[in-house]
Design a protein around this motif. Structure first.
Motif, mmCIF file in Angstrom:
data_model
loop_
_atom_site.group_PDB
_atom_site.id
_atom_site.type_symbol
_atom_site.label_atom_id
_atom_site.label_comp_id
_atom_site.label_asym_id
_atom_site.label_seq_id
_atom_site.Cartn_x
_atom_site.Cartn_y
_atom_site.Cartn_z
ATOM 1 N N ALA A 206 -2.207 11.882 39.824
ATOM 2 C CA ALA A 206 -3.045 11.611 38.772
ATOM 3 C C ALA A 206 -2.946 10.077 39.216
ATOM 4 O O ALA A 206 -4.148 8.836 38.283
ATOM 5 N N MET A 207 -1.517 9.231 39.279
ATOM 6 C CA MET A 207 -1.888 7.668 39.522
ATOM 7 C C MET A 207 -2.514 7.451 39.965
ATOM 8 O O MET A 207 -3.157 6.011 40.601
ATOM 9 N N LEU A 208 -3.055 8.332 41.745
ATOM 10 C CA LEU A 208 -3.762 7.480 43.213
ATOM 11 C C LEU A 208 -4.847 7.707 42.559
ATOM 12 O O LEU A 208 -5.984 8.933 42.485
ATOM 13 N N PRO A 209 -6.084 7.077 43.337
ATOM 14 C CA PRO A 209 -7.520 7.483 43.772
ATOM 15 C C PRO A 209 -7.526 8.511 44.050
ATOM 16 O O PRO A 209 -8.242 8.816 45.953
ATOM 17 N N VAL A 210 -7.499 10.143 44.267
ATOM 18 C CA VAL A 210 -7.735 10.810 45.006
ATOM 19 C C VAL A 210 -8.894 11.823 44.836
ATOM 20 O O VAL A 210 -9.606 11.627 43.454
ATOM 21 N N PRO A 211 -9.160 12.808 45.749
ATOM 22 C CA PRO A 211 -10.296 13.206 45.356
ATOM 23 C C PRO A 211 -9.835 14.282 43.857
ATOM 24 O O PRO A 211 -9.521 15.061 43.631
ATOM 25 N N PRO A 212 -11.639 14.767 43.389
ATOM 26 C CA PRO A 212 -11.049 15.554 41.377
ATOM 27 C C PRO A 212 -10.666 16.640 42.195
ATOM 28 O O PRO A 212 -9.955 16.961 41.212
ATOM 29 N N ASN A 213 -11.541 17.407 43.049
ATOM 30 C CA ASN A 213 -11.087 18.705 43.544
ATOM 31 C C ASN A 213 -9.153 19.283 44.194
ATOM 32 O O ASN A 213 -8.689 19.586 43.543
ATOM 33 N N LEU A 214 -9.291 18.103 44.595
ATOM 34 C CA LEU A 214 -7.571 18.327 44.897
ATOM 35 C C LEU A 214 -6.813 18.000 43.657
ATOM 36 O O LEU A 214 -6.052 18.900 43.791
ATOM 37 N N LEU A 215 -6.865 16.492 42.633
ATOM 38 C CA LEU A 215 -6.350 17.168 41.729
ATOM 39 C C LEU A 215 -6.187 18.725 40.815
ATOM 40 O O LEU A 215 -5.769 18.320 40.136
ATOM 41 N N HIS A 216 -8.009 18.645 40.931
ATOM 42 C CA HIS A 216 -8.036 19.751 40.047
ATOM 43 C C HIS A 216 -7.169 20.900 39.966
ATOM 44 O O HIS A 216 -6.398 21.584 39.819
ATOM 45 N N HIS A 217 -6.844 20.787 41.336
ATOM 46 C CA HIS A 217 -5.984 22.031 42.337
ATOM 47 C C HIS A 217 -4.395 22.182 41.745
ATOM 48 O O HIS A 217 -4.033 22.851 42.235
ATOM 49 N N SER A 218 -3.979 20.655 42.018
ATOM 50 C CA SER A 218 -2.752 20.681 42.338
ATOM 51 C C SER A 218 -1.740 21.358 41.466
ATOM 52 O O SER A 218 -0.353 21.280 41.889
ATOM 53 N N PRO A 219 -1.994 21.746 40.133
ATOM 54 C CA PRO A 219 -0.983 22.352 39.114
ATOM 55 C C PRO A 219 -0.077 23.380 39.921
ATOM 56 O O PRO A 219 0.447 24.352 39.846
ATOM 57 N N VAL A 220 -1.411 23.985 40.594
ATOM 58 C CA VAL A 220 -1.701 25.279 41.058
ATOM 59 C C VAL A 220 -0.316 25.270 42.583
ATOM 60 O O VAL A 220 0.743 25.792 42.429
ATOM 61 N N PHE A 221 -0.817 24.162 43.405
ATOM 62 C CA PHE A 221 0.370 24.130 44.602
ATOM 63 C C PHE A 221 1.664 23.613 44.199
ATOM 64 O O PHE A 221 2.737 23.382 44.508
ATOM 65 N N SER A 222 1.305 22.753 42.699
ATOM 66 C CA SER A 222 2.828 22.514 42.082
ATOM 67 C C SER A 222 3.842 24.225 41.725
ATOM 68 O O SER A 222 5.497 23.310 41.647
ATOM 69 N N ALA A 223 2.897 24.362 41.422
ATOM 70 C CA ALA A 223 3.728 26.036 40.631
ATOM 71 C C ALA A 223 4.790 26.518 41.953
ATOM 72 O O ALA A 223 5.072 27.500 41.736
ATOM 73 N N LEU A 224 3.262 26.484 42.809
ATOM 74 C CA LEU A 224 4.428 27.981 44.230
ATOM 75 C C LEU A 224 5.409 27.674 44.740
ATOM 76 O O LEU A 224 6.473 28.836 44.533
ATOM 77 N N LEU A 225 6.058 26.452 44.942
ATOM 78 C CA LEU A 225 7.882 26.653 45.185
ATOM 79 C C LEU A 225 8.741 27.302 44.123
ATOM 80 O O LEU A 225 9.554 28.712 44.185
ATOM 81 N N PRO A 226 8.471 26.570 42.587
ATOM 82 C CA PRO A 226 9.317 27.314 41.696
ATOM 83 C C PRO A 226 9.053 29.347 41.704
ATOM 84 O O PRO A 226 10.050 29.898 40.877
ATOM 85 N N LEU A 227 8.053 28.813 41.790
ATOM 86 C CA LEU A 227 7.110 30.852 41.711
ATOM 87 C C LEU A 227 7.599 32.058 42.898
ATOM 88 O O LEU A 227 8.615 32.793 42.546
ATOM 89 N N LEU A 228 7.509 30.988 43.923
ATOM 90 C CA LEU A 228 8.510 32.023 45.330
ATOM 91 C C LEU A 228 9.468 31.858 44.744
ATOM 92 O O LEU A 228 10.300 33.133 45.253
#
Length: 670
Positions: A206-228
Motif C-alpha cells: 500500500a505504500m508503493l505505487p503498485v497497480p490497483p489490481n495487485l493491491l486489491h488481491h494482496s490480502p489473499v496472497f498474504s494469507a496463503l502461508l499461515p493458511l498452509l
C-alpha cells in the motif's frame, strides 16, 4: 488451597465455558429447525418456501414441488450441521486440559489468519478509496512519494491513507507475533521469519505505487502461508485426533464395565467441575445481556436528553431484571446454568440454617443438590424454554414459589431430628432449644405469609392449590414435631415412667402422616387435571407416576404395615398376664429393656417381667424374650404361629425406627 491452585482451577473452568456458548447459540436457533410462534411454545412443523411458512402437516401441501423439496432438504442439512456442531462442542468440553489447550491454540491460530485477512481487506479498500478519488488531496500520490518528499501533512492526516497504513502495519505486526507463538505447525526458522512479512505484505504494497489490481488481491496472497500452516496442522493431526477419541471411548467402556455407568458419570462430573462451569457460563451470559440492555438504555436516554428520576430508575431496573431472568432460561443450557446458580444459593441457605441450629450433618448438606434437581425437573415439566417471554417469566416465578416450599420441607428435615434429640436426651442447653424453636417459628410464619400474599394477589388455579398444599403440609409437619417435642419435654420432667407416651406419640404421628397422605392424593389429582386440561407432557406424566408410587402407594403400604404390626403387638401384649402389685413388690426390680422402675408390668410365658410398652416395642423387632430368648407369644392350637414371628424377624428389624425412632431415647431404651 493455595492462590496458585485456585487460579489454575479458575482458568480450567473458563476454558470449558466457550463450548457451552457454542451449544447455547445452536439451541437459540432451535438446531436450524424452522419454528412457528405459538402461545404455548414452539411447533417445529413449518418450512419456509419462497418466503412463506408452509405447515408440513397440512394435507394440501404439494410434497413434489421443487421449491418445497429444496427447502426441506436445506432444512435437514442445516439441522444435521447444527447437531454436528453441538456434538463437536460437547466433545471439546469433555477433553482433558492439555488437549483442550491444544484445541484453543489451533482455533486461535485460525482466528488470527481470518482477522488478519479481513483487517488487510478493510485497510486496502480504504486506502484505494482515498487515493482513487479525483477531488482527494491524496489522488495520484503514493505513501512512498509522501515519505520521500517529506510531506508530513499528508502522512499525519487523520483521514489520509498514511495513518491507515501505519495502523494496519501495527495491527498486522502484533497478529504476526502472536501467530508465531501459538501456531502448531512446523517451526522452521525460515517459515518463522517469513510469517511477519506475509502478514504485513499488503501494508508494504500500500505504500508503493503498485497497480490497483495487485493491491486489491494482496490480502489473499498474504494469507496463503499461515493458511498452509493451519491446514497442515489439521491434516497431520487427524490421526492423533482419532486416537484421542478412541482412547477416550476405550477408557469409558472399561470404566463402565468395572465400576458402572453411575461411577463414570460421577467421576467425570467431578473432573470437569460441571456445576462451577455452568455457574460461570450463566453469569457471563447474563452479564453479556445486561451490558447490551445498559447500552441500549443509555443510547435512548442520550437521544431523548431526559433526566431519569428515581422512580423511573427503579422501574428500569425491575424491567431489566425481568428481562435477564427471561433470557436466562430460554435454552436448555441456560436452564442448566440457572439451576447451578440456584443450587449454589440453596447450599448456603442450608449452611446458614445449620449454623443457626449448630449442626453439621453431612446428609443435610445435600440441600443444594436436591434444590437443583427439583428446579430442573420443574423447568422440564412446565416446558419453560418453549414458552414466550411473558409466560416464561410467570412460570419461572411460579416454579420459584414451588421451590421455596420444597426448601421449607428440607429445612424441616434438618430441624426435626434436632428437636427430637434435644427433648429426648434432656439437653440442658437453653440456647439450642431457642434456636430450634426459632427455626420452627419461621417455618410456620413464612408459609402463612406466603399463602396470604398469594391468595390476595392471584385467583384460584391449579398452581396456587399446589403451593397451598405444600405450604400447609409443612405447617402440619412442624406442628407435629413441636407436639412430640413437647411430650418428650414433659416426660423428661416426670419422676415416674409415662406408659401412655408411646400411644400419644403414635397418634400424633399417625395424624400427621394421614394429613400428608391426603395432600399427596390431592396433589396427584391436581397434577392429573393439569396433565389433561392445561399442559400435558411426557415428563409430567412420568413425574405423576413416580409421585403415585412413592408418595401414595409406598406410604400407604408402609403405614398399613405399621398399623397391622402395632395391632398385632398390642394383641400379643394383651394376651399376657398382668403383674399384681404384690408380685412387683416381691420382685423389686427394674424393666430389663428400659431400666426404669416398674409400677405395672406384663409377665411372659418364661416368667420374666417387663413394661407393657417396652415389650410391645420389642415385639416390633422380634418375638423372643429379651432375657432368655424364649418365644413370647404362642398359640397351642396352631403350631405354625411359632414360626411366623421368626420368619418376619428380618423384615421387622427397622420397624421400630421406621415408626418411632426417637422413642428409643425418650423411653430410655438402650
Amino acid at each position: 488451597m493455595s492462590l496458585r491452585s485456585k487460579a489454575l482451577a479458575l482458568v480450567e473452568v473458563l476454558l470449558r465455558v466457550p463450548p457451552l456458548f457454542v451449544v447455547d447459540e445452536f439451541l437459540k436457533i432451535s438446531l436450524g429447525l424452522p419454528v412457528s410462534s405459538g402461545e404455548e411454545g414452539s411447533v417445529l412443523s413449518n418450512i419456509t418456501v419462497d418466503g412463506v411458512a408452509v405447515d408440513i402437516s397440512d394435507p394440501d401441501v404439494n410434497y413434489y414441488d421443487a421449491n418445497f423439496y429444496n427447502a426441506f432438504f436445506f432444512t435437514i442439512v442445516k439441522f444435521l450441521v447444527c447437531c454436528l456442531g453441538c456434538m463437536s462442542a460437547l466433545c471439546i468440553f469433555v477433553l482433558y486440559t492439555k488437549h483442550l489447550i491444544i484445541v484453543y491454540l489451533y482455533l486461535t491460530s485460525v482466528g488470527l489468519v481470518f482477522v488478519s485477512y479481513w483487517t488487510n481487506v478493510s485497510a486496502i479498500k480504504q486506502v484505494q478509496a482515498l487515493t482513487l478519488v479525483e477531488n482527494s488531496p491524496h489522488h495520484s500520490t503514493s505513501i512512498l512519494e509522501d515519505i520521500l518528499n517529506l510531506n508530513i501533512k499528508n502522512l499525519i492526516d487523520v483521514d489520509g491513507p498514511g495513518i491507515l497504513v501505519i495502523q494496519n502495519y501495527a495491527i498486522q505486526f502484533l497478529l504476526a507475533v502472536i501467530f508465531k507463538y501459538v501456531h502448531l505447525g512446523p517451526r522452521y526458522s525460515t517459515i518463522q521469519k517469513l510469517l511477519p512479512i506475509s502478514f504485513m505484505a499488503p501494508s508494504f504494497l500500500a505504500m508503493l505505487p503498485v497497480p490497483p489490481n495487485l493491491l486489491h488481491h494482496s490480502p489473499v496472497f498474504s494469507a496463503l502461508l499461515p493458511l498452509l500452516l493451519v491446514k497442515y496442522v489439521l491434516w497431520s493431526s487427524a490421526y492423533n485426533v482419532i486416537q484421542v477419541v478412541y482412547a477416550g471411548y476405550q477408557h469409558g467402556r472399561l470404566f463402565v464395565s468395572n465400576y458402572g455407568l453411575s461411577a463414570l458419570v460421577e467421576t467425570e462430573w467431578m473432573r470437569l467441575n460441571v456445576p462451577c462451569v455452568l455457574r460461570v457460563f450463566w453469569v457471563l451470559r447474563v452479564a453479556e445481556h445486561a451490558l447490551m440492555l445498559l447500552v441500549d438504555n443509555y443510547d435512548e436516554e442520550a437521544e431523548e436528553g431526559l433526566k431519569v428520576s428515581t422512580l423511573l430508575a427503579v422501574q428500569s431496573l425491575a424491567s431489566m431484571t425481568k428481562s435477564l431472568l427471561v433470557t436466562g432460561c430460554e435454552t436448555i443450557t441456560a436452564v442448566l446454568g440457572m439451576t447451578s446458580v440456584i443450587s449454589f444459593f440453596c447450599h448456603y441457605i442450608g449452611n446458614f440454617f445449620q449454623w443457626i441450629l449448630l449442626t453439621d450433618e453431612e446428609e443435610d448438606k445435600s440441600i443444594g443438590t436436591v434444590s437443583a434437581i427439583l428446579f430442573y425437573i420443574l423447568a422440564l415439566q412446565t416446558g419453560l424454554t418453549s414458552l414466550n417471554p411473558e409466560k416464561r417469566f410467570i412460570r419461572l416465578c411460579r416454579n420459584f414459589c414451588l421451590l421455596f416450599t420444597a426448601l421449607l420441607h428440607f429445612l424441616h428435615n434438618i430441624v426435626n431430628p434436632m428437636l427430637m434429640s434435644l427433648s429426648a436426651s434432656h439437653n440442658p442447653s437453653t440456647h439450642r432449644h431457642i434456636r430450634a424453636l426459632g427455626v420452627c417459628a419461621f417455618l410456620i410464619m413464612f408459609p402463612i405469609s406466603l399463602l396470604v400474599y398469594l391468595w390476595s394477589q392471584h385467583t384460584i388455579s391449579t398452581w396456587l392449590l399446589a403451593v397451598s398444599a405444600f405450604s400447609i403440609e409443612v405447617i402440619v409437619k412442624v406442628i407435629v414435631s413441636l407436639m412430640i417435642y413437647s411430650l418428650f419435654l414433659i416426660d423428661a420432667y416426670r419422676s415416674t415412667f409415662w406408659e401412655q407416651l408411646d400411644d400419644y406419640v403414635y397418634y400424633i404421628r399417625a395424624f400427621g402422616n394421614t394429613i400428608e397422605f391426603c395432600f399427596g392424593i390431592f396433589l396427584f389429582f391436581n397434577g392429573a387435571w393439569i396433565l389433561l386440561f392445561e399442559s400435558g407432557g411426557a415428563i409430567r406424566a412420568v413425574m405423576m407416576c413416580i409421585h403415585a408410587y412413592f408418595n401414595i402407594w409406598c406410604e400407604a403400604r408402609a403405614g398399613w404395615s405399621v398399623f397391622m404390626k402395632r395391632r398385632t403387638a398390642v394383641n400379643k401384649i394383651n394376651s399376657l398376664r398382668e403383674a399384681s402389685p404384690d408380685q412387683l413388690n416381691r420382685l423389686d426390680d427394674v424393666c430389663a429393656i428400659c431400666y426404669q422402675e416398674m409400677h405395672s408390668a406384663k409377665i411372659t410365658r418364661c416368667n420374666h417381667y417387663f413394661h407393657g410398652v417396652c415389650l410391645r416395642k420389642w415385639l416390633y423387632v422380634q418375638d423372643r424374650c429379651p432375657l432368655c430368648h424364649d418365644i413370647l407369644y404362642k398359640i397351642e392350637a396352631d403350631g405354625n404361629k411359632d414360626n411366623e414371628g421368626n420368619e418376619d424377624n428380618t423384615n421387622n428389624q427397622n420397624l421400630l425406627l421406621e415408626e418411632d425412632p426417637e422413642l428409643l431415647l425418650g423411653e430410655g431404651v438402650r
